[in-house]
Design an enzyme around this catalytic site. Structure first.
Site, PDB file in Angstrom:
ATOM      1  N   GLY A  13       0.687  -1.167   0.180  1.00 28.36           N
ATOM      2  CA  GLY A  13       0.436  -0.053   0.036  1.00 28.36           C
ATOM      3  C   GLY A  13       0.648   1.169   0.193  1.00 28.36           C
ATOM      4  O   GLY A  13       0.374   2.256   0.451  1.00 28.36           O
ATOM      5  N   ASP A  64      -0.253  -6.785  -7.217  1.00 32.09           N
ATOM      6  CA  ASP A  64      -2.213  -7.359  -6.519  1.00 32.09           C
ATOM      7  C   ASP A  64      -2.162  -8.187  -4.790  1.00 32.09           C
ATOM      8  O   ASP A  64      -1.476  -9.469  -6.009  1.00 32.09           O
ATOM      9  CB  ASP A  64      -3.435  -7.727  -7.214  1.00 32.09           C
ATOM     10  CG  ASP A  64      -4.456  -7.387  -6.604  1.00 32.09           C
ATOM     11  OD1 ASP A  64      -4.770  -8.044  -5.620  1.00 32.09           O
ATOM     12  OD2 ASP A  64      -5.251  -6.942  -7.807  1.00 32.09           O
ATOM     13  N   ASN A  91       0.671  -2.774   4.743  1.00 35.22           N
ATOM     14  CA  ASN A  91      -0.485  -1.655   4.880  1.00 35.22           C
ATOM     15  C   ASN A  91      -1.311  -1.492   4.259  1.00 35.22           C
ATOM     16  O   ASN A  91      -2.554  -1.318   4.293  1.00 35.22           O
ATOM     17  CB  ASN A  91       0.513  -0.374   4.703  1.00 35.22           C
ATOM     18  CG  ASN A  91      -0.324   0.317   5.102  1.00 35.22           C
ATOM     19  OD1 ASN A  91      -0.990   1.581   5.642  1.00 35.22           O
ATOM     20  ND2 ASN A  91      -0.306   1.500   3.436  1.00 35.22           N
ATOM     21  N   SER A 144      -6.901  -1.756  12.066  1.00 40.62           N
ATOM     22  CA  SER A 144      -8.247  -0.391  12.502  1.00 40.62           C
ATOM     23  C   SER A 144      -8.314  -0.608  14.245  1.00 40.62           C
ATOM     24  O   SER A 144      -8.749  -1.567  14.552  1.00 40.62           O
ATOM     25  CB  SER A 144      -8.994  -0.512  11.934  1.00 40.62           C
ATOM     26  OG  SER A 144     -10.073   0.932  11.907  1.00 40.62           O
ATOM     27  N   TYR A 157     -15.354  -4.069   6.622  1.00 38.56           N
ATOM     28  CA  TYR A 157     -14.691  -3.664   7.055  1.00 38.56           C
ATOM     29  C   TYR A 157     -14.013  -4.353   8.466  1.00 38.56           C
ATOM     30  O   TYR A 157     -12.640  -4.300   8.707  1.00 38.56           O
ATOM     31  CB  TYR A 157     -14.583  -1.844   7.170  1.00 38.56           C
ATOM     32  CG  TYR A 157     -13.010  -1.304   7.364  1.00 38.56           C
ATOM     33  CD1 TYR A 157     -11.492  -1.749   6.033  1.00 38.56           C
ATOM     34  CD2 TYR A 157     -12.832  -0.487   8.285  1.00 38.56           C
ATOM     35  CE1 TYR A 157     -10.982  -1.061   5.988  1.00 38.56           C
ATOM     36  CE2 TYR A 157     -11.259  -0.199   8.859  1.00 38.56           C
ATOM     37  CZ  TYR A 157     -10.230   0.118   7.987  1.00 38.56           C
ATOM     38  OH  TYR A 157      -9.197   0.380   8.297  1.00 38.56           O
ATOM     39  N   LYS A 161     -10.604  -6.625   9.659  1.00 35.03           N
ATOM     40  CA  LYS A 161     -10.137  -5.406  10.140  1.00 35.03           C
ATOM     41  C   LYS A 161      -9.330  -6.557  11.459  1.00 35.03           C
ATOM     42  O   LYS A 161      -8.567  -6.718  12.442  1.00 35.03           O
ATOM     43  CB  LYS A 161      -9.921  -4.598  10.122  1.00 35.03           C
ATOM     44  CG  LYS A 161      -9.530  -3.584   9.564  1.00 35.03           C
ATOM     45  CD  LYS A 161      -8.185  -3.465   8.942  1.00 35.03           C
ATOM     46  CE  LYS A 161      -8.247  -2.674   8.074  1.00 35.03           C
ATOM     47  NZ  LYS A 161      -6.281  -3.336   7.259  1.00 35.03           N
ATOM     48  N   ILE A 190      -7.057   8.994  10.603  1.00 31.73           N
ATOM     49  CA  ILE A 190      -6.499  10.193  10.196  1.00 31.73           C
ATOM     50  C   ILE A 190      -6.844  10.751   9.471  1.00 31.73           C
ATOM     51  O   ILE A 190      -7.687  10.283   8.290  1.00 31.73           O
ATOM     52  CB  ILE A 190      -5.061   9.199   9.745  1.00 31.73           C
ATOM     53  CG1 ILE A 190      -4.956   8.219   8.393  1.00 31.73           C
ATOM     54  CG2 ILE A 190      -4.420   8.388  11.658  1.00 31.73           C
ATOM     55  CD1 ILE A 190      -4.048   7.691   8.904  1.00 31.73           C
TER      56      ILE A 190
END
Length: 278
Positions: A13, A64, A91, A144, A157, A161, A190
């Protein structure tokens, strides 16, 4: 963490805001870095910035992470060009809003493919390189704060995570014999291009700030400082750990990106998580 060391750090990432910041950190410390990202254009844009800063000990790999063959090839290339693997920052991730009831299966599967299976590919491939080299090393996973705390309309998500935290503990337990440390960073909100679209809606930024005990949003450097700790000698006896870096946002269940009025049965009404500022 000391620089000018033979070997390479892999960052996935790397074309995004946080990934760029992490790569910059290691380059400034004198490390060779393999910068991986699905978007070749994002990598090219990032590399231009690094070169302007006089940081050139890197190579780019469009990769990928949902394709294991691409991940293994990128890892092998990094080692072939720069020597043994030192550490990995996993990341790269994916997020898309959608209610649980109406979420297309393909959206759920994309979260699993990128956030969970893709991160597994990166961590396992990196661990295999580290174990083979017999020099120890470290793997840091960017999870996260939502791995621990729920927020509406991001169930896929949150789920993926959260699953990463169990993977981190399992990897840490099994890889310790190879002197490989595995830890996770759990960022809060962030201020990046990824979050700015939500933050710029009426009342959202002020609403998040009002319920953040430290009174500000996070920055990329707030997270890279934690990454640096996990990569450093100061964390030599730290593995299987999770570090929440969110300015205290989770103490108040933040972020609340959306809300639902549940008073009338069978008539869910979704609205913004924060009222517009007066």
């Amino acid at each position: 963490m000391s620089g000018a060391t033979e070997g390479v750090v892999v960052v996935t990432g790397a074309g995004g805001a946080l990934g760029r910041s992490v790569v910059t950190l290691f380059l400034e410390q004198g490390y060779h870095v393999a910068a991986l990202d699905r978007s070749e254009q994002a990598l090219q844009d990032a590399s231009a910035t690094w070169k302007e800063q006089g940081l050139d000990q890197f190579h780019l790999a469009a990769c990928d992470q949902t394709d294991r063959s691409q991940v293994d090839a990128a890892m092998s290339q990094a080692v072939a060009e720069h020597g043994p693997l030192i550490g990995v920052v996993a990341n790269a991730g994916y997020a898309k809003f959608g209610s649980f009831l109406d979420m297309p299966a393909r959206d759920w599967e994309r979260h699993v493919d990128v956030n969970l299976t893709g991160t597994f590919h990166v961590c396992q491939s990196g661990a295999q390189q580290l174990a083979q080299a017999r020099n120890g090393g470290w793997i840091t996973v960017i999870s996260s704060g939502l791995a621990l705390y729920h927020s509406d309309q991001v169930s896929a998500y949150c789920t993926t995570k959260a699953a990463l935290l169990t993977m981190v503990r399992s990897a840490a337990a099994e890889l310790g014999v190879h002197r490989i440390r595995v830890n996770a960073v759990l960022p809060g909100v962030i201020d990046t291009a990824m979050t700015r679209g939500m933050l710029e809606q009426d009342g959202v930024r002020d609403g998040v700030l009002a319920k953040t005990p430290l009174g500000r949003l996070g920055t990329e450097s707030d997270i890279t400082e934690v990454v640096q700790f996990f990569a450093s000698n100061a964390a030599e006896w730290v593995t299987g750990a999770t570090l929440l870096a969110d300015g205290g946002q989770s103490l108040y269940g933040q972020p609340t990106w959306t809300t639902q009025d549940r008073r009338i049965p069978h008539e869910p009404t979704w609205g913004p998580g924060y009222a517009a500022a007066p």
